[in-house]
Design an enzyme around this catalytic site. Structure first.
Site, PDB file in Angstrom:
ATOM      1  N   ASP A  90       0.857  -1.173   0.000  1.00  0.00           N
ATOM      2  CA  ASP A  90       0.000   0.000   0.000  1.00  0.00           C
ATOM      3  C   ASP A  90       0.899   1.231   0.000  1.00  0.00           C
ATOM      4  OD1 ASP A  90      -2.256   1.529  -0.045  1.00  0.00           O
ATOM      5  OD2 ASP A  90      -2.407   1.625   2.125  1.00  0.00           O
ATOM      6  N   ASP A 272      -8.385  -6.788   1.201  1.00  0.00           N
ATOM      7  CA  ASP A 272      -7.440  -6.869   2.308  1.00  0.00           C
ATOM      8  C   ASP A 272      -8.112  -6.202   3.472  1.00  0.00           C
ATOM      9  OD1 ASP A 272      -6.909  -3.957   1.469  1.00  0.00           O
ATOM     10  OD2 ASP A 272      -5.810  -4.183   3.338  1.00  0.00           O
ATOM     11  N   CYS A 310     -13.267 -26.262  11.405  1.00  0.00           N
ATOM     12  CA  CYS A 310     -12.068 -25.539  10.969  1.00  0.00           C
ATOM     13  C   CYS A 310     -10.843 -26.443  11.020  1.00  0.00           C
ATOM     14  CB  CYS A 310     -11.843 -24.325  11.874  1.00  0.00           C
ATOM     15  SG  CYS A 310     -10.359 -23.384  11.434  1.00  0.00           S
ATOM     16  N   CYS A 312      -7.647 -25.233  10.921  1.00  0.00           N
ATOM     17  CA  CYS A 312      -6.470 -24.408  11.223  1.00  0.00           C
ATOM     18  C   CYS A 312      -5.658 -25.033  12.358  1.00  0.00           C
ATOM     19  CB  CYS A 312      -6.892 -22.986  11.584  1.00  0.00           C
ATOM     20  SG  CYS A 312      -7.319 -22.763  13.324  1.00  0.00           S
ATOM     21  N   CYS A 315      -7.370 -24.927  15.797  1.00  0.00           N
ATOM     22  CA  CYS A 315      -8.526 -25.815  15.948  1.00  0.00           C
ATOM     23  C   CYS A 315      -8.142 -27.294  15.911  1.00  0.00           C
ATOM     24  CB  CYS A 315      -9.572 -25.512  14.876  1.00  0.00           C
ATOM     25  SG  CYS A 315     -10.401 -23.931  15.160  1.00  0.00           S
ATOM     26  N   HIS A 341      -5.975 -18.655  13.292  1.00  0.00           N
ATOM     27  CA  HIS A 341      -7.347 -19.115  13.059  1.00  0.00           C
ATOM     28  C   HIS A 341      -8.107 -18.172  12.133  1.00  0.00           C
ATOM     29  CE1 HIS A 341     -11.371 -20.712  13.674  1.00  0.00           C
ATOM     30  NE2 HIS A 341     -11.739 -19.440  13.750  1.00  0.00           N
TER      31      HIS A 341
END
Length: 378
Positions: A90, A272, A310, A312, A315, A341
């Site tokens: 950015d 984003d 999930c 991840c 998890c 997560h």
RNA sequence: GGGAGCGUUCCCGAGCGGCCAAAGGGGGCAGACUGUAAAUCUGUUGUCACUGACUUCGGUGGUCCGAAUCCACCCGCUCCCA
């Protein structure tokens, strides 16, 4: 470098964007690492494991610390961050908004006082491009002015016109930099940013202006700065038909899972947002069953993972009770697991969006999840 | 044995006669967070029949129109001298 439109359902687009740093399947969420670090203790190695396709860093922040010249000397941002996939930087335009109390805008550019020590920092279109060239990101964003909401029409027009003039300077400067020997990434792209606050005519006129420049991509900026979501959706609808169909579209700084679903439906490809990482650091976790605040007392004895559905790292291995404990104890691991997560969730959200568009089932996908992923609590 | 202190709401700690259900931290509970000045910020935190009432500042009993604040004794703790 090319954007291929693979399929669409209504205005929703399924695309593929080829870059010198690899292919990006869209719609995509860019994981925000402002200072070449994902806040909460998440590394580029972690990003690889959770399905991140593109990372986003910031011109203003890296210029101040550690310095873009240093990063250039060390071989560029990809090498510094140890990330070989695409990076979007950015431009510093958002800091014109977020650091409004620490800056003065002139035609030439923006005079900031560093948020770290107050020292004077000047950033105009040329400086922003020079910094981004030194970083060698895949995609450089044009230096714009993100205007606060609400803004008076007269000021909105003035700022939008100035952003257009800055864009011309960005284009010329980046072309010059890309042609110079020893440039970190001579194929660095420039994406333009549509502005115009909440005024349809300013938005449309500006979009028409910037699309004539045939840039590598187009962003919609200056949204999600306090206006109602409906206004944001409306502005997308005003601007989207005017955006080139064969270029990626990026809705900057957005948003909630529902915002993303709604914006994809209206033809946006790139997103984003700091929301998944910031909320995670504060204990607010996104799941396919809704949002939950892991700090809540009701999770004290809860041996379930954050979400059964999930995959991840948090998890797969830890209980709500344990993660809640980590947050209560202010352990760094709490933020790390939370951010992993939430970013996993956002990346998976985009994967499911892509799959749904591929299957021609995006509309029903949206209808199903907008309700669940809204403000509903687990 | 002699001397000097201290005990406040879950914790630490201010208050030293009315403006005190009692500052400020911490902790607890809840909420916010959208191109990151955010591991931040906000609300709330004695009870209830809640624009009011009741209970609470180690205990008991006093003084006073009125006490967390003053007095007496008791209980507990700390420090100094022997």
């Amino acid at each position: 470098m090319s954007f291929t439109l693979l399929k669409h359902e209504g205005r929703a687009r399924r695309g593929r964007f080829e870059t010198v740093h690899g292919t990006i399947e869209t719609p995509v969420f860019m994981n925000v690492g402002t200072s070449a670090a994902i806040k909460g203790g998440v590394s580029s190695m972690d990003l690889r494991e959770i399905g991140c396709q593109v990372e986003l860093s910031n011109t203003y922040h890296l210029h101040i610390r550690p310095g873009d010249k240093l990063i250039r000397e060390l071989g560029g941002l990809h090498k510094f961050f140890n990330w070989d996939k695409p990076i979007l930087t950015d431009s510093g335009g958002f800091q014109v908004f977020s650091l409004a109390k620490l800056r003065k805008i002139t035609e030439e550019g923006v005079h900031f006082n560093s948020h770290l020590d107050g020292r004077a920092i000047f950033m105009g279109p040329e400086e922003s491009m020079q910094i981004q060239s030194n970083l060698g990101s895949t995609i450089a964003m044009a230096f714009d002015e993100c205007v606060e909401n609400p803004a008076e029409y007269g000021y909105a027009k003035e700022a939008t016109d100035r952003t257009y003039r800055w864009l011309l300077r960005c284009r010329d400067e980046l072309a010059r930099l890309n042609a110079m020997p020893g440039t970190i990434n001579p194929h660095q792209m420039l994406w333009g940013i549509n502005q115009g606050c909440t005024y349809d005519d300013l938005r449309a006129e500006h979009m028409k202006q910037i699309r004539e420049l045939d840039l590598d991509g187009y962003a919609i900026g200056g949204l999600a700065v306090g206006e109602p979501a409906e206004v944001m959706y409306h502005i997308i609808e005003v601007v989207e038909p005017l955006m080139p169909a064969d270029k990626p579209r990026y809705l900057m700084g957005v948003g909630t899972p529902v915002n993303i679903l709604e914006a994809v439906w209206r033809g946006v490809d790139f997103f984003d947002c700091v929301m998944p990482s910031r909320n995670a650091r504060h204990g607010a976790l996104f799941t396919w069953e809704g949002r939950l605040n892991i700090l809540n007392e009701k999770y004290m004895y809860d041996t379930d993972p954050i979400s059964e559905s999930c995959g991840c790292p948090a998890c797969r291995h830890y209980s709500r009770a344990y993660i809640r404990h980590l947050f209560k104890a202010k352990e760094i691991l709490a933020m790390r697991l939370g951010v992993l997560h939430n970013l996993y969730f956002y990346n998976e959200l985009m994967q499911k969006i892509r799959d749904a568009i591929d299957a021609g089932a995006y509309e029903s996908f949206c209808r199903h999840y907008i309700d669940i992923l809204g403000e509903r609590d687990v």
